[in-house]
Design a protein around this motif. Structure first.
Motif, PDB file in Angstrom:
ATOM      1  N   LEU A  53       0.786  -1.051   0.012  1.00  0.00           N
ATOM      2  CA  LEU A  53       0.062   0.144   0.068  1.00  0.00           C
ATOM      3  C   LEU A  53       0.940   1.002  -0.078  1.00  0.00           C
ATOM      4  O   LEU A  53       1.783   1.435   0.819  1.00  0.00           O
ATOM      5  CB  LEU A  53      -0.810   0.068   1.137  1.00  0.00           C
ATOM      6  N   LYS A  55      -0.631   4.423  -0.860  1.00  0.00           N
ATOM      7  CA  LYS A  55      -1.500   5.680  -0.435  1.00  0.00           C
ATOM      8  C   LYS A  55      -2.834   4.920  -0.044  1.00  0.00           C
ATOM      9  O   LYS A  55      -3.214   4.165  -1.196  1.00  0.00           O
ATOM     10  CB  LYS A  55      -1.451   6.603  -1.443  1.00  0.00           C
ATOM     11  N   GLY A  56      -3.692   5.641   0.716  1.00  0.00           N
ATOM     12  CA  GLY A  56      -4.969   5.145   0.848  1.00  0.00           C
ATOM     13  C   GLY A  56      -5.193   4.336   1.915  1.00  0.00           C
ATOM     14  O   GLY A  56      -4.226   4.184   3.115  1.00  0.00           O
ATOM     15  N   SER A  98     -10.937  -1.543  -0.472  1.00  0.00           N
ATOM     16  CA  SER A  98     -10.299  -0.047  -0.264  1.00  0.00           C
ATOM     17  C   SER A  98     -11.380   0.880  -0.005  1.00  0.00           C
ATOM     18  O   SER A  98     -12.679   0.749  -0.197  1.00  0.00           O
ATOM     19  CB  SER A  98      -9.588   0.397  -1.818  1.00  0.00           C
ATOM     20  N   ALA A 102      -6.723   4.479  -3.590  1.00  0.00           N
ATOM     21  CA  ALA A 102      -5.732   3.897  -3.216  1.00  0.00           C
ATOM     22  C   ALA A 102      -4.608   3.781  -4.101  1.00  0.00           C
ATOM     23  O   ALA A 102      -4.922   3.787  -5.447  1.00  0.00           O
ATOM     24  CB  ALA A 102      -5.789   2.699  -2.394  1.00  0.00           C
TER      25      ALA A 102
END
Length: 191
Positions: A53, A55-56, A98, A102
């Protein structure tokens, strides 16, 4: 190269690979932009890629015919792959979705395993990952058995305050295995 800043920092801290190994690793990653509410992993799927991961926010949960029970939230750069299923070649029991848009970096499982063997670092990475995973699971299991929902909420307030700010309260209630109404009463008592 900016998309690899987080994963680069992660690897340098957690699993020191030589410079050439890191460069080759990054060349194998594929950047995927994920829409909100996208299912990334579904129960009974096989983990065919290693996901990081960037971002998000991702929620991880178990699902029964009656309900979904959140077991984790990923809110910072880290691996989100079900490592037990990934390493064991078995179907996962988990689901991932999510909660926001993301960015996920992914690498094919076979290519990743070949890279680890090439640079003789595979055993160290896998063993270290499993030790961290087991430690986290034991702590979570212990807390869920020995602590009240109010105590668990207080721990979130201290250690995972960002969850309380970023994640919808009904998901937090599911994580604590209580109703949203009970969570609301707990929040009123604490504040």
């Amino acid at each position: 190269m900016n998309q690899f800043r987080e994963v680069s920092t992660f690897f340098k801290k957690q699993y020191p690979l030589n410079k050439h190994g890191l460069e080759e690793l990054f060349s194998l990653f594929e950047l995927k932009k994920i829409d909100k509410n996208t299912i990334l992993l579904k129960e009974n799927d096989f983990e065919k890629e290693l996901r990081f991961l960037n971002k998000g926010i991702i929620r991880e949960y178990y699902s029964t015919s009656e309900r979904e029970i959140n077991i984790n939230f990923y809110t910072q750069p880290q691996f989100i792959t079900d490592l037990s299923a990934f390493n064991g070649g078995i179907a996962t029991k988990k689901n991932q979705q999510s909660l926001t848009k993301a960015e996920v970096l992914s690498i094919d499982k076979i290519k990743f395993e070949q890279l680890l063997e090439k640079y003789q670092c595979g055993k160290t990475i896998i063993e270290s990952s499993f030790q961290k995973l087991l430690k986290h699971k034991e702590l979570l299991e212990y807390n869920r058995i020995t602590k009240t929902p109010e105590e668990l909420y207080q721990e979130l307030f201290i250690y995972k305050k960002h969850w309380l700010e970023l994640i919808p309260q009904y998901h937090i209630a599911s994580f604590l295995n209580i109703s949203p109404e009970t969570l609301s009463r707990i929040r009123k008592r604490i504040s």
